[in-house]
Write a protein that holds these residues in place. Structure first.
Motif, PDB file in Angstrom:
ATOM      1  N   TRP A   1       0.826  -1.206   0.000  1.00  0.00           N
ATOM      2  CA  TRP A   1       0.000   0.000   0.000  1.00  0.00           C
ATOM      3  C   TRP A   1       0.862   1.258   0.000  1.00  0.00           C
ATOM      4  N   GLU A   2       1.985   1.226   0.705  1.00  0.00           N
ATOM      5  CA  GLU A   2       2.879   2.381   0.709  1.00  0.00           C
ATOM      6  C   GLU A   2       3.340   2.709  -0.704  1.00  0.00           C
ATOM      7  N   ALA A   3       3.628   1.668  -1.488  1.00  0.00           N
ATOM      8  CA  ALA A   3       4.047   1.883  -2.872  1.00  0.00           C
ATOM      9  C   ALA A   3       2.886   2.389  -3.718  1.00  0.00           C
ATOM     10  N   LEU A   4       1.723   1.738  -3.582  1.00  0.00           N
ATOM     11  CA  LEU A   4       0.574   2.121  -4.401  1.00  0.00           C
ATOM     12  C   LEU A   4       0.080   3.526  -4.075  1.00  0.00           C
ATOM     13  N   SER A   5       0.144   3.913  -2.814  1.00  0.00           N
ATOM     14  CA  SER A   5      -0.347   5.229  -2.422  1.00  0.00           C
ATOM     15  C   SER A   5       0.531   6.348  -2.970  1.00  0.00           C
ATOM     16  N   SER A   6       1.735   5.996  -3.438  1.00  0.00           N
ATOM     17  CA  SER A   6       2.630   6.994  -4.022  1.00  0.00           C
ATOM     18  C   SER A   6       2.368   7.205  -5.507  1.00  0.00           C
ATOM     19  N   LEU A   7       1.506   6.380  -6.095  1.00  0.00           N
ATOM     20  CA  LEU A   7       1.173   6.521  -7.508  1.00  0.00           C
ATOM     21  C   LEU A   7       0.180   7.661  -7.705  1.00  0.00           C
ATOM     22  N   PRO A   8       0.107   8.221  -8.906  1.00  0.00           N
ATOM     23  CA  PRO A   8      -0.893   9.251  -9.184  1.00  0.00           C
ATOM     24  C   PRO A   8      -2.308   8.725  -8.918  1.00  0.00           C
ATOM     25  N   GLU A   9      -3.190   9.613  -8.525  1.00  0.00           N
ATOM     26  CA  GLU A   9      -4.545   9.221  -8.167  1.00  0.00           C
ATOM     27  C   GLU A   9      -5.256   8.476  -9.291  1.00  0.00           C
ATOM     28  N   GLN A  10      -5.121   8.970 -10.519  1.00  0.00           N
ATOM     29  CA  GLN A  10      -5.800   8.314 -11.638  1.00  0.00           C
ATOM     30  C   GLN A  10      -5.265   6.902 -11.856  1.00  0.00           C
ATOM     31  N   THR A  11      -3.958   6.716 -11.662  1.00  0.00           N
ATOM     32  CA  THR A  11      -3.376   5.383 -11.816  1.00  0.00           C
ATOM     33  C   THR A  11      -3.920   4.433 -10.762  1.00  0.00           C
TER      34      THR A  11
ATOM     35  N   GLU B   1      -6.811   4.621  -9.375  1.00  0.00           N
ATOM     36  CA  GLU B   1      -8.194   4.323  -9.742  1.00  0.00           C
ATOM     37  C   GLU B   1      -8.248   3.247 -10.826  1.00  0.00           C
ATOM     38  N   LEU B   2      -7.313   3.304 -11.771  1.00  0.00           N
ATOM     39  CA  LEU B   2      -7.246   2.263 -12.801  1.00  0.00           C
ATOM     40  C   LEU B   2      -6.863   0.920 -12.190  1.00  0.00           C
ATOM     41  N   PHE B   3      -5.937   0.946 -11.225  1.00  0.00           N
ATOM     42  CA  PHE B   3      -5.558  -0.272 -10.513  1.00  0.00           C
ATOM     43  C   PHE B   3      -6.777  -0.871  -9.813  1.00  0.00           C
ATOM     44  N   ALA B   4      -7.575  -0.021  -9.176  1.00  0.00           N
ATOM     45  CA  ALA B   4      -8.761  -0.504  -8.458  1.00  0.00           C
ATOM     46  C   ALA B   4      -9.739  -1.162  -9.417  1.00  0.00           C
ATOM     47  N   LEU B   5      -9.950  -0.548 -10.563  1.00  0.00           N
ATOM     48  CA  LEU B   5     -10.874  -1.117 -11.551  1.00  0.00           C
ATOM     49  C   LEU B   5     -10.351  -2.441 -12.097  1.00  0.00           C
TER      50      LEU B   5
ATOM     51  N   GLY C   1     -11.839  -6.337 -11.246  1.00  0.00           N
ATOM     52  CA  GLY C   1     -11.623  -7.388 -12.248  1.00  0.00           C
ATOM     53  C   GLY C   1     -11.970  -6.979 -13.666  1.00  0.00           C
ATOM     54  N   MET C   2     -11.989  -5.675 -13.957  1.00  0.00           N
ATOM     55  CA  MET C   2     -12.333  -5.210 -15.296  1.00  0.00           C
ATOM     56  C   MET C   2     -11.181  -5.434 -16.269  1.00  0.00           C
ATOM     57  N   THR C   3     -11.517  -5.715 -17.522  1.00  0.00           N
ATOM     58  CA  THR C   3     -10.509  -5.804 -18.571  1.00  0.00           C
ATOM     59  C   THR C   3     -10.119  -4.387 -18.991  1.00  0.00           C
ATOM     60  N   HIS C   4      -9.081  -4.285 -19.798  1.00  0.00           N
ATOM     61  CA  HIS C   4      -8.664  -2.973 -20.291  1.00  0.00           C
ATOM     62  C   HIS C   4      -9.797  -2.306 -21.077  1.00  0.00           C
ATOM     63  N   GLU C   5     -10.474  -3.100 -21.901  1.00  0.00           N
ATOM     64  CA  GLU C   5     -11.548  -2.558 -22.715  1.00  0.00           C
ATOM     65  C   GLU C   5     -12.705  -2.064 -21.840  1.00  0.00           C
ATOM     66  N   GLU C   6     -13.038  -2.819 -20.793  1.00  0.00           N
ATOM     67  CA  GLU C   6     -14.115  -2.418 -19.887  1.00  0.00           C
ATOM     68  C   GLU C   6     -13.754  -1.142 -19.122  1.00  0.00           C
ATOM     69  N   ILE C   7     -12.477  -1.036 -18.727  1.00  0.00           N
ATOM     70  CA  ILE C   7     -12.027   0.178 -18.039  1.00  0.00           C
ATOM     71  C   ILE C   7     -12.139   1.374 -18.971  1.00  0.00           C
ATOM     72  N   SER C   8     -11.746   1.181 -20.226  1.00  0.00           N
ATOM     73  CA  SER C   8     -11.815   2.260 -21.207  1.00  0.00           C
ATOM     74  C   SER C   8     -13.249   2.767 -21.369  1.00  0.00           C
TER      75      SER C   8
ATOM     76  N   LEU D   1      -8.328   3.355 -24.946  1.00  0.00           N
ATOM     77  CA  LEU D   1      -7.785   2.059 -24.562  1.00  0.00           C
ATOM     78  C   LEU D   1      -6.266   2.094 -24.439  1.00  0.00           C
ATOM     79  N   GLY D   2      -5.608   2.749 -25.389  1.00  0.00           N
ATOM     80  CA  GLY D   2      -4.153   2.830 -25.345  1.00  0.00           C
ATOM     81  C   GLY D   2      -3.656   3.541 -24.097  1.00  0.00           C
ATOM     82  N   THR D   3      -4.396   4.554 -23.663  1.00  0.00           N
ATOM     83  CA  THR D   3      -4.022   5.293 -22.453  1.00  0.00           C
ATOM     84  C   THR D   3      -4.176   4.419 -21.216  1.00  0.00           C
ATOM     85  N   VAL D   4      -5.246   3.623 -21.183  1.00  0.00           N
ATOM     86  CA  VAL D   4      -5.468   2.712 -20.058  1.00  0.00           C
ATOM     87  C   VAL D   4      -4.294   1.744 -19.937  1.00  0.00           C
ATOM     88  N   LYS D   5      -3.913   1.130 -21.047  1.00  0.00           N
ATOM     89  CA  LYS D   5      -2.820   0.158 -21.027  1.00  0.00           C
ATOM     90  C   LYS D   5      -1.503   0.807 -20.623  1.00  0.00           C
TER      91      LYS D   5
END
Length: 227
Positions: A163-173, A175-179, A184-191, A198-202
């Protein structure tokens, strides 16, 4: 209350929810993505799994997959960059382990070495086969779970450090990790869900994992090995 305040509150709640997930839920998939290997195995004869697998013990096979799955997955992902192909190869590896468990000799190697050699051979065979086929992949087919050259050992990593490592990531990143890892969302579902290309998500997931691994390596180095 302003719209800005509502957004801030929602962001805080999402962050708290993801933190609870990291601390209290099954994060084995997240650990694999971060390159965290399982702890060192006990080499005592009564702790070995493969001799039981060789006898056709299905429960032992289940334990084998649970214990060595992260190791196999990391080896395969070094050569196979498409998730479906990697999953298929992983299945082939454990099918071979089931068939060849009887040939394992604990006097010659660890179980992880025996299984790891099968994984390496299978992934190399896949790579050689692909080299004979037309190259159809694009940048969009980059690894779902990129691997670091020197992943942190699982024995030195705990949830607090993750968590210490993850909490240092940008907020949007985060949120993508959480999704991806919590929902359990795929890249396409997150997009589709986040209205992000999609390319930005990946790219953001990949960069986030690389940065998180680097942070974990630094954190684990400061903390030192767990007793």
């Amino acid at each position: 209350m302003s719209v800005k305040s509502d957004i801030q509150i929602l962001s805080i709640l999402r962050n708290m929810h993801f933190k609870d997930f990291v601390f209290f839920s099954d994060i084995s998939r997240l650990k694999m993505a971060l390159g965290i290997m399982p702890g060192t195995e006990n080499l005592g004869g009564d702790e070995l799994i493969l001799p039981l697998v060789a006898k056709g013990d299905q429960q032992a096979m289940k334990r084998c997959i649970q214990q060595y799955g992260p190791v196999v997955w990391s080896i395969i992902n070094r050569r196979i960059h498409h998730r479906l192909d990697a999953e298929e190869t992983c299945q082939e590896v454990f099918t071979e382990v089931w068939r060849k468990a009887g040939s394992y000799d604990s006097a010659k190697s660890r179980e992880s070495t025996f299984i790891g050699l099968i994984a390496r051979r299978r992934s190399i065979d896949w790579q050689r086969k692909q080299s004979r086929l037309p190259q159809l992949s694009t940048l969009e087919s980059s690894p779902d779970i990129p691997l670091a050259s020197s992943p942190p050992p699982g024995a030195n990593i705990d949830r607090k450090m993750i968590w210490e490592a993850l909490s240092s990531l940008p907020e949007q990143t985060r949120e993508l990790f959480a999704l991806h890892f919590e929902k359990g969302m795929t890249h396409e579902e997150i997009s589709d869900h986040a209205k992000i290309p999609l390319g930005t998500v990946k790219t953001q997931l990949r960069r986030g994992l690389i940065k998180a691994r680097r942070l974990l390596k630094d954190i684990s180095g400061k903390e030192g090995p767990k007793s």
